[in-house]
Design a protein around this motif. Structure first.
Motif, mmCIF file in Angstrom:
data_model
loop_
_atom_site.group_PDB
_atom_site.id
_atom_site.type_symbol
_atom_site.label_atom_id
_atom_site.label_comp_id
_atom_site.label_asym_id
_atom_site.label_seq_id
_atom_site.Cartn_x
_atom_site.Cartn_y
_atom_site.Cartn_z
ATOM 1 N N ASP A 14 9.091 -12.169 -7.426
ATOM 2 C CA ASP A 14 7.879 -12.460 -6.649
ATOM 3 C C ASP A 14 8.047 -12.109 -5.168
ATOM 4 N N SER A 15 9.047 -11.273 -4.824
ATOM 5 C CA SER A 15 9.262 -10.879 -3.422
ATOM 6 C C SER A 15 8.054 -10.135 -2.856
ATOM 7 N N GLN A 16 7.729 -10.418 -1.623
ATOM 8 C CA GLN A 16 6.743 -9.620 -0.894
ATOM 9 C C GLN A 16 7.525 -8.494 -0.223
ATOM 10 N N LEU A 17 7.311 -7.285 -0.701
ATOM 11 C CA LEU A 17 8.146 -6.183 -0.222
ATOM 12 C C LEU A 17 7.500 -5.476 0.964
ATOM 13 N N LYS A 18 8.344 -5.120 1.936
ATOM 14 C CA LYS A 18 7.884 -4.320 3.077
ATOM 15 C C LYS A 18 8.770 -3.090 3.179
ATOM 16 N N ILE A 19 8.155 -1.984 3.590
ATOM 17 C CA ILE A 19 8.912 -0.742 3.753
ATOM 18 C C ILE A 19 9.647 -0.786 5.094
ATOM 19 N N TRP A 25 13.610 2.849 2.442
ATOM 20 C CA TRP A 25 13.928 1.709 1.581
ATOM 21 C C TRP A 25 13.146 0.495 2.072
ATOM 22 N N ILE A 26 13.326 -0.627 1.374
ATOM 23 C CA ILE A 26 12.592 -1.826 1.773
ATOM 24 C C ILE A 26 13.364 -2.601 2.844
ATOM 25 N N GLU A 27 12.655 -3.440 3.581
ATOM 26 C CA GLU A 27 13.285 -4.384 4.507
ATOM 27 C C GLU A 27 13.987 -5.412 3.643
ATOM 28 N N ASP A 28 15.328 -5.409 3.670
ATOM 29 C CA ASP A 28 15.979 -6.275 2.701
ATOM 30 C C ASP A 28 16.675 -7.481 3.314
ATOM 31 N N ALA A 29 16.479 -7.671 4.627
ATOM 32 C CA ALA A 29 17.217 -8.744 5.304
ATOM 33 C C ALA A 29 16.823 -10.133 4.791
ATOM 34 N N ASP A 30 15.545 -10.382 4.621
ATOM 35 C CA ASP A 30 15.107 -11.749 4.300
ATOM 36 C C ASP A 30 14.802 -11.955 2.819
ATOM 37 N N LEU A 31 15.166 -11.016 1.997
ATOM 38 C CA LEU A 31 14.811 -11.150 0.584
ATOM 39 C C LEU A 31 15.772 -12.077 -0.150
ATOM 40 N N ILE A 222 9.496 6.317 0.722
ATOM 41 C CA ILE A 222 8.806 5.371 -0.140
ATOM 42 C C ILE A 222 7.597 4.824 0.618
ATOM 43 N N TYR A 223 6.592 4.395 -0.108
ATOM 44 C CA TYR A 223 5.351 3.940 0.546
ATOM 45 C C TYR A 223 4.557 3.072 -0.422
ATOM 46 N N MET A 224 3.632 2.304 0.150
ATOM 47 C CA MET A 224 2.762 1.502 -0.694
ATOM 48 C C MET A 224 1.775 2.437 -1.397
ATOM 49 N N PRO A 225 1.563 2.244 -2.688
ATOM 50 C CA PRO A 225 0.653 3.158 -3.391
ATOM 51 C C PRO A 225 -0.780 3.002 -2.907
ATOM 52 N N GLY A 226 -1.487 4.098 -2.836
ATOM 53 C CA GLY A 226 -2.898 4.038 -2.480
ATOM 54 C C GLY A 226 -3.678 3.589 -3.703
ATOM 55 N N ARG B 130 7.071 8.841 -8.243
ATOM 56 C CA ARG B 130 7.372 7.844 -9.264
ATOM 57 C C ARG B 130 7.343 6.452 -8.645
ATOM 58 N N GLN B 131 7.286 5.445 -9.522
ATOM 59 C CA GLN B 131 7.143 4.093 -9.024
ATOM 60 C C GLN B 131 8.478 3.361 -8.948
ATOM 61 N N LEU B 132 8.577 2.479 -7.974
ATOM 62 C CA LEU B 132 9.725 1.596 -7.848
ATOM 63 C C LEU B 132 9.210 0.157 -7.914
ATOM 64 N N PHE B 133 10.119 -0.782 -8.092
ATOM 65 C CA PHE B 133 9.769 -2.205 -8.044
ATOM 66 C C PHE B 133 8.548 -2.526 -8.899
ATOM 67 N N GLN B 134 8.599 -2.116 -10.165
ATOM 68 C CA GLN B 134 7.563 -2.476 -11.134
ATOM 69 C C GLN B 134 6.167 -2.049 -10.675
ATOM 70 N N GLY B 135 6.110 -0.926 -9.966
ATOM 71 C CA GLY B 135 4.808 -0.400 -9.563
ATOM 72 C C GLY B 135 4.333 -0.881 -8.209
ATOM 73 N N LYS B 136 5.143 -1.700 -7.518
ATOM 74 C CA LYS B 136 4.701 -2.191 -6.207
ATOM 75 C C LYS B 136 4.828 -1.120 -5.124
ATOM 76 N N ILE B 137 5.763 -0.176 -5.323
ATOM 77 C CA ILE B 137 6.035 0.855 -4.308
ATOM 78 C C ILE B 137 6.135 2.218 -4.990
ATOM 79 N N ASN B 138 5.672 3.252 -4.288
ATOM 80 C CA ASN B 138 5.818 4.621 -4.790
ATOM 81 C C ASN B 138 6.935 5.336 -4.034
#
Lengths: 256, 322
Positions: A14-19, A25-31, A222-226, B130-138
């Protein structure tokens, strides 16, 4: 029988992920982190098989220093000892490089059976097990629901698509990737947690195992999907959102 | 040939439904990258491909390939790829491909870019999504080094109705295989039970996921399904836990549905679930996480706690029905 289980530590579901700023990669400090769920099922299958066939369960985990938390949990659940391949996230982002490193780390072990989850919840290549089998020269079977050991042969139940299954006979030594959900996961007992502290964790820096090979894929960014659809989303109080949705379903979609 | 080779899948001579999408992907990339396109299928079914616009169809026949095994398929395709020297090898992202394609790529010192959902050509270079993190990120991925480059395409990423018809020459390719090289022994396929519920016939499906937290809460979503006059379905974890029978599972390992309306309650929308329902005419999502991938395919959504939203929705539906 010696069973090796490859496990991975991943951000909690249930992590809220940030790029991150570099977009790599993701911001992994507070996960917060947990064992990759399919790997938890692989570990469970291994512990169950050891109960029937006796022998040893060794976990191997490639990851940063913080992965020791997941390794300790696996030991607390009943694994006998562990190998921690120390590496940062970038070195393990190429599944072939990881497979080669893990195979090297396992050279001295000569396991009868290697198990891992069918895929990771973070990178999700779904390939580590199969790659590891090929690098180690082992036969493999994927998406395994259950297994029966008869002498030196395992009969495994593979999941196929659309509700189909298939039994496959596979000679040991072999590698299996385990499907999630086919069995119930155990919890660590207090006694298990206590015992885990005294169990061996062998640390192997990945740099010492690195097999020189050119990178064959490159992660650009990596990026948030549109959004692929224009969606109408209500995020107010529940009652208000429900009323608005029902109106749309009645007058726009006309399903009510 | 330095072109594109599509490696397709069949069972009993009938092409897998995702095989045609992979073939469409090969044709599309062929025209974008200006490369010739060939297709192959192991163990029969090659004639079905002769009606498409392809440079050739390669038929690999060997009695050791009649039944799928990862060893047999890997050894055969390794020989075919070495002889044909394609730049790109494309697969449909099926369970079978997941079983052997990473082995094949590894045997050739390459990495399969698996589960591709999109692509673009950037200055003549192919970039795959392709997707990462179960589709949360591309993620955007490029190949490096020498070809062949391997990729598998997810269901729905390319459209089979865009396939270009034509007439392709069929060529036989023989491979060297011995029974001793095949280490696993596959047995008969089977199904656990007859399906009593045919979700594919339902006009409205209300589907429940992990967000429901426990078995005792399922009845809340059942009531919503009743209020809509729909069938109750679920994502995989719900059926794995035994909270609903497997026959109600939607997704790549369950049923593929395309109802008039699909209501996803507490389902985050991992790709394995999305491929089973994204053809639905209208998709409604209820989830507490506004970033959940299910909202990417939803037409309508409510962000909120399902334990508040679902009862409110039932009340509003009953009101609307008078």
């Amino acid at each position: 029988m010696k069973i090796v289980v490859a496990i991975k530590q991943v951000p909690s579901r249930d992590s809220q992920l940030k790029i991150n700023a570099a977009g790599k990669w993701i911001e992994d400090a507070d996960l917060s982190y947990e064992i990759n769920e399919p790997d938890a099922y692989a570990l469970e299958s291994a512990l169950q098989l050891r109960e029937k066939a006796s022998g040893e369960v060794v976990v191997i985990c490639a990851g940063p220093a913080g992965a020791s938390q997941t390794i300790r949990e696996a030991l607390a659940k009943g694994a006998d000892r562990a190998i921690h391949v120390e590496t940062d996230a970038f070195e393990v982002s190429d599944p072939l490089a990881l497979g080669r490193i893990m195979a090297k780390a396992l050279e001295a072990e000569q396991p009868d059976l290697v198990m891992t989850g069918l895929q990771s919840d973070d990178l999700g290549y779904g390939q580590t097990g199969v790659i590891l089998a090929e690098v180690m020269g082992l036969p493999h079977a994927t998406l395994i629901m259950s297994m029966e050991l008869d002498g030196n042969t395992l009969t495994v139940k593979r999941e196929l698509e659309d509700g189909w299954f298939q039994n496959v006979e596979i000679p040991l030594p072999a590698l299996l990737t385990i499907q999630s959900g086919a069995t119930k996961l155990r919890y660590a007992t207090l006694m298990g947690i206590k015992k885990a502290k005294t169990k061996e964790v062998k640390k192997l820096p990945a740099a010492e195992l690195a097999v020189s090979a050119a990178q064959v894929i490159h992660l650009d960014r990596i990026y948030m999907p549109g959004k692929t659809k224009k969606s109408v989303v209500f995020d107010g109080p529940a009652k208000e959102s429900a009323a608005k949705l029902v109106e749309k379903l009645r007058f726009e979609v006309r399903v009510i | 040939m330095s072109g594109i080779l599509a490696v397709l899948e069949q069972r009993g001579g009938v092409l897998h439904k995702m095989a045609l999408e992979a073939l469409a992907a090969a044709q599309q990339l062929g025209s974008e990258l200006d490369l010739p396109v060939c297709a192959t299928v192991l163990g029969g079914g090659g004639d079905a491909l002769a009606g498409y616009k392809l440079d050739k169809v390669l038929v690999v026949e060997n009695e050791l390939l009649n039944e799928y095994t990862p060893d047999g398929y890997t050894l055969a395709l390794k020989q075919l790829i070495a002889a044909q020297a394609p730049s790109f090898v494309l697969f449909p992202h099926t369970y079978q491909v997941r079983d052997f394609a990473p082995k094949l790529a590894t045997a050739m010192g390459r990495v399969l870019v698996s589960d591709v959902i999109g692509h673009r050509v950037d200055n003549g270079t192919l970039v795959l999504v392709r997707q990462l993190f179960q589709g949360k990120i591309n993620a955007d991925i490029r190949f490096e080094g020498e070809p062949p480059y391997f990729a598998s395409v997810q269901a729905g990423a390319f459209r089979a109705d865009k396939l270009v018809a034509g007439s392709a020459p069929v060529e036989k390719f023989s491979v060297e295989l011995s029974a001793a090289q095949i280490r696993t022994k596959p047995k008969e396929l089977f199904r656990e039970s007859q399906r009593a519920v045919d979700l594919t016939a339902a006009d409205i499906i209300v589907s429940v996921g992990r967000g429901i937290k426990e078995a005792d809460n399922i009845h809340i979503v059942q009531k919503l399904a009743d209020a809509f006059g729909g069938e109750l379905a679920a994502s995989r974890p719900i059926c794995d836990n035994g909270w609903l029978p497997m026959e109600r599972q939607v997704g790549s390992s369950g049923q593929t549905v395309a109802p008039k309306m699909y209501v996803a309650v507490g389902i985050s929308g991992a790709i394995q679930h999305l491929v089973g329902m994204k053809g639905s005419k209208t998709i409604v999502a209820i989830n507490k996480d506004p970033e959940a991938p299910i909202f990417e395919v939803a037409d309508y959504g409510i962000v909120g706690d399902l334990f508040e939203v679902v009862p409110a929705l039932i009340e509003e539906l009953n009101k609307a029905k008078g």
